[in-house]
Design an enzyme around this catalytic site. Structure first.
Site, mmCIF file in Angstrom:
data_model
loop_
_atom_site.group_PDB
_atom_site.id
_atom_site.type_symbol
_atom_site.label_atom_id
_atom_site.label_comp_id
_atom_site.label_asym_id
_atom_site.label_seq_id
_atom_site.Cartn_x
_atom_site.Cartn_y
_atom_site.Cartn_z
ATOM 1 N N GLU A 65 43.866 30.298 42.979
ATOM 2 C CA GLU A 65 45.051 30.351 42.137
ATOM 3 C C GLU A 65 44.941 31.408 41.035
ATOM 4 O OE1 GLU A 65 46.217 26.667 40.372
ATOM 5 O OE2 GLU A 65 48.146 27.483 39.742
ATOM 6 N N ASP A 66 43.770 31.534 40.450
ATOM 7 C CA ASP A 66 43.650 32.363 39.249
ATOM 8 C C ASP A 66 42.966 33.708 39.449
ATOM 9 O OD1 ASP A 66 44.859 30.296 37.959
ATOM 10 O OD2 ASP A 66 43.042 29.465 37.083
ATOM 11 N N HIS B 232 35.198 24.904 32.932
ATOM 12 C CA HIS B 232 36.192 23.948 33.453
ATOM 13 C C HIS B 232 35.845 23.487 34.874
ATOM 14 C CE1 HIS B 232 39.884 22.039 34.691
ATOM 15 N NE2 HIS B 232 40.151 23.024 35.529
HETATM 16 MN MN MN Z 1 41.766 23.313 37.099
#
Ligand code: MN
Length: 740
Positions: free
Chosen positions: A84-85, A55
């Site tokens: 974020e992840d 991605h």
């Molecule tokens: Mn993304």
């Protein structure tokens, strides 16, 4: 391993694309960002099953080739989901990649949880904040758009409700933003993808028709451009000529807005001439020379010359558009652009810097970005009329259905267009809303029904003695206010019932009578109310005053034999069982938003067909899961649905019609045509006699030889409605027909 190979290959493609650009070569930094992101997302997969790193790699690829940004943005794109992840922080990114990249990643992390994210729906409406976020670093928005583009390209692996939410937001926020930034091809792709997921059947149909008519268009094109080629060749111009085919989304949009069929759209084909200027200083002249040359071949339409060469659009678009009459008698649009103008049109302002004089490197790009940011900041700091026009265009494009109003303290609030003072009051607080008696709008007293205008400053006036009434539901336009009014009404009614019930109890006790269901039912009968609840409410509100007459009647009835009551029971003629109005919350079953809600007859209590757009079977619809899991069904194109898609995406549920021929629905159509005697007769003849459809309302007005009519019909579904409309179209005097 195959996957490892796929990842390596994707990365190699990225590096090659980067090296092919005119940027300063910072492959090392990009490789470092790639390795770091790959390691951070290790072991995680997307819903499609792909390794997660694919991605960010794809986003970086878009950023590089489709937007034309440099290494800073490519690195930030590779790292955009790390904070974020994963467990890494912005601080970690800063230590490894420096301030600028960390700042961009931070911005991306913030907006994915903030304005554009899952939870901050109210903020998404806040236009000013949106701009401020943009102006912090425009690359944040550009990378976010690339992120969204890749998510849209892979939307198929998401559940339906997510698909609708993401597709809706894309159409509402990202496509206009891409347009504003001049990213034309991305804007078109975003629109087409949204359209494909929201209206799969219509999309497929348009695709099919485009394919079916291709050969025909190719012939028209070839014949049309042959003499143009001769002229350009004789002028010694270096050029390419392309077909510009209208995108499925724009075709569909035009079909909807102009109420025309695919076959009636005349500008599906346009011709684009892209030329290489001999010298940059001659670019504009050569553009007009080409125009002069080709208008000697074909007659040009006097009103359709668009000169965006000398007057570029706000987003930087430059081209000369002319419409010419082909030898077959069709108007065909020709767009003349230089290679530079074409690249700006496709890639947006990021392409500008490439054509700057002198040394071309990323610092120039940086300067261009800086200039852009400064412009926006200046406009916000010191709003001049001209500059405000520019902001207005952004505002209009993004939020045509929104207005912006101010609180007395100057805070900006957004409301849907058409909202009233009462809507605004409820948007502040339920208490303020339910006690609102009016407002000072721009220091002038206005009633609760006043419709707000953009720029209004509103001070709500309240009074403790004010009460919510049912009529208020006609004044408000926002779902929020309506829900609160209904809740207050229900609460008031519950209280009134309780009060009425105890007043009744007191009364009966004082008269030495027993308070049983038979007595209550008798009183209902005496006072002609349907249900005990209504009786209680009426007693509490003083509409029914109990007196000696009631006592007498009850005593008479009681003396009649109990057996007669029992008989009545047995025959079920009278059911002294109290119906309870409000079902308690616990009984509401949970709803699975990832499933498709079947709109069937048996399901009827689970959903409401909304009044704002009055969907009927056959319309593309979606559901909004509201209070107590009740689902509100809207047409996809309805304004409310669009707001829901943009702001309440988590409440969306997919819905499909499953209603047989058992029910009829109201649909309204509008007609316009030539006012000739007998037309009205013909219309009603077609509808009621030949099609046997019921008309529930018909209005007609005539002036200057034109009639306008609206007809409300009862139909089973859209097919039936289409049949009606097609039959009406055949009446020679009827010129326009549309569903409203
Ligand atoms: Mn993304």
């Amino acid at each position: 391993m195959d996957e490892e190979k796929m990842i390596e290959e994707a990365f190699n493609t990225l590096v090659e694309s980067y090296l092919a650009t005119k940027h300063r070569k910072k492959v090392e930094k990009i490789t470092k960002a790639f390795n770091f992101a790959r390691h951070a997302h290790q072991g995680v997969r997307r819903l499609s099953g792909e390794p997660y790193i694919m991605h960010p790699l794809s986003v970086a690829q878009i950023v590089c080739t489709e937007i034309g940004l440099g290494s800073t943005s490519i690195c930030a794109a590779l790292l955009h989901d790390v904070v974020e992840d994963t467990d890494y922080t912005v601080e970690d990114i800063k230590n490894m990649f420096g301030d600028k990249i960390a700042q961009i990643v931070d911005g991306l992390t913030k907006i994915s949880g903030g304005i554009f994210g899952d939870h901050a729906s109210a903020q998404a409406e806040n236009f000013k904040k949106l701009l401020l976020t943009m102006s912090e670093d425009i690359r944040v928005i550009l990378i976010k758009i690339a992120d969204r583009l890749h998510n849209m390209r892979t939307l198929g692996s998401q559940p339906y409700n997510k698909q609708y939410k993401i597709a809706g937001e894309t159409l509402y926020i990202y496509a206009p933003l891409a347009h504003r930034l001049g990213l034309n091809s991305i804007k078109t792709e975003l629109e087409d993808l949204s359209f494909r997921y929201e209206h799969p059947e219509e999309y497929a149909q348009i695709e099919y028709k485009l394919a079916a008519t291709k050969a025909e268009r190719d012939t028209v094109f070839d014949e049309f451009i042959a003499p143009i080629r001769q002229t350009l060749d004789s002028l010694g111009v270096k050029y390419v000529i392309k077909q510009r085919i209208k995108s499925p989304y724009s075709i569909w949009n035009k079909m909807q807005n102009k109420h025309v069929t695919f076959e009636e759209i005349y500008d599906i084909l346009a011709v684009r001439i892209i030329f290489e200027p001999t010298d940059m200083s001659r670019e504009l002249n050569e553009c007009f020379n080409i125009y002069v040359g080709i208008s000697k071949i074909y007659k040009s339409h006097p009103d359709r010359l668009r000169d965006w060469v000398s007057h570029p659009k706000a987003n930087g678009y430059q081209a000369l558009h002319v419409t010419l009459m082909s030898n077959k008698g069709e108007w065909i649009e020709v767009q003349i652009r230089s290679t530079r103008m074409d690249e700006i049109a496709e890639k947006g302002f990021a392409a500008h810097w490439k054509y700057k004089e002198g040394e071309q490197n990323e610092d120039d790009a940086e300067n261009e970005l800086e200039k852009w940011l400064t412009t926006i900041k200046e406009i916000l700091d010191d709003p001049q009329p001209d500059a405000m026009d520019f902001l207005d265009t952004i505002k209009l494009n993004l939020y045509a259905s929104e207005i912006f109003v101010f609180t007395p303290k100057g805070d900006l609030r957004t409301m849907p267009a058409g909202a009233t003072v009462l809507d605004f009051a409820f948007s502040i607080h339920t208490f303020v809303g339910s006690h609102c008696i009016g407002a000072k709008v721009n220091h002038k007293l206005e009633p609760i029904t006043y419709k707000l205008q953009s720029g209004d400053q509103i001070e709500v006036l309240t009074s403790k003695t004010q009460h919510v009434t049912r009529e208020w539901l006609d004044i408000v336009t926002t779902g929020k206010a309506a829900t609160k009014i209904l809740a207050t009404l229900r609460k008031d009614e519950r209280e009134a019932r309780r009060k009425g019930e105890s007043m009744l109890d007191e009364f009966l006790r004082a008269k030495g009578l027993t308070n049983d269901s038979a007595t209550v039912d008798l009183l209902c009968e005496l006072h002609e109310v349907q249900k005990p609840e209504a009786l209680f409410a009426a007693i509490a509100q003083g509409q029914i005053v109990l007196g000696q007459e009631d006592v007498n009647k009850i005593q008479n009835k009681n003396s009649a034999s109990a057996a007669s009551w029992m008989r009545l029971f047995a025959f079920g003629k009278k059911k002294p069982v109290r119906k309870i109005d409000d079902t308690p919350d616990e009984e509401v079953p949970a709803i699975d938003k990832t499933k498709i809600l079947q709109l069937s007859d048996t399901n009827r209590s689970k959903y409401t067909l909304c009044d704002c757009c009055k969907p009927i079977p056959g319309d593309s619809v979606m559901g909004y899961v509201g209070d107590k899991n009740h689902v509100y069904i809207h047409k996809f194109q309805c304004k409310t649905a669009q707001r829901i898609k943009a702001n309440r995406g988590n409440h969306i549920i997919a819905a499909k019609w499953d209603i047989g021929n058992s029910m009829q629905f109201e649909a309204t159509i509008a007609l316009r045509g030539i006012d000739k005697p007998g037309t009205l007769n013909q219309i009603t003849e077609v509808i009621s006699s030949s099609l046997n459809i019921n008309i529930s309302k018909l209005e007609i007005s005539c002036s200057d030889g034109i009639f306008e009519s609206t007809i409300r019909l009862l139909v089973h579904d859209t097919d039936e409605l289409k049949e009606v409309m097609n039959s009406l179209k055949k009446i020679p005097t009827v010129k326009e027909i549309a569903r409203v």
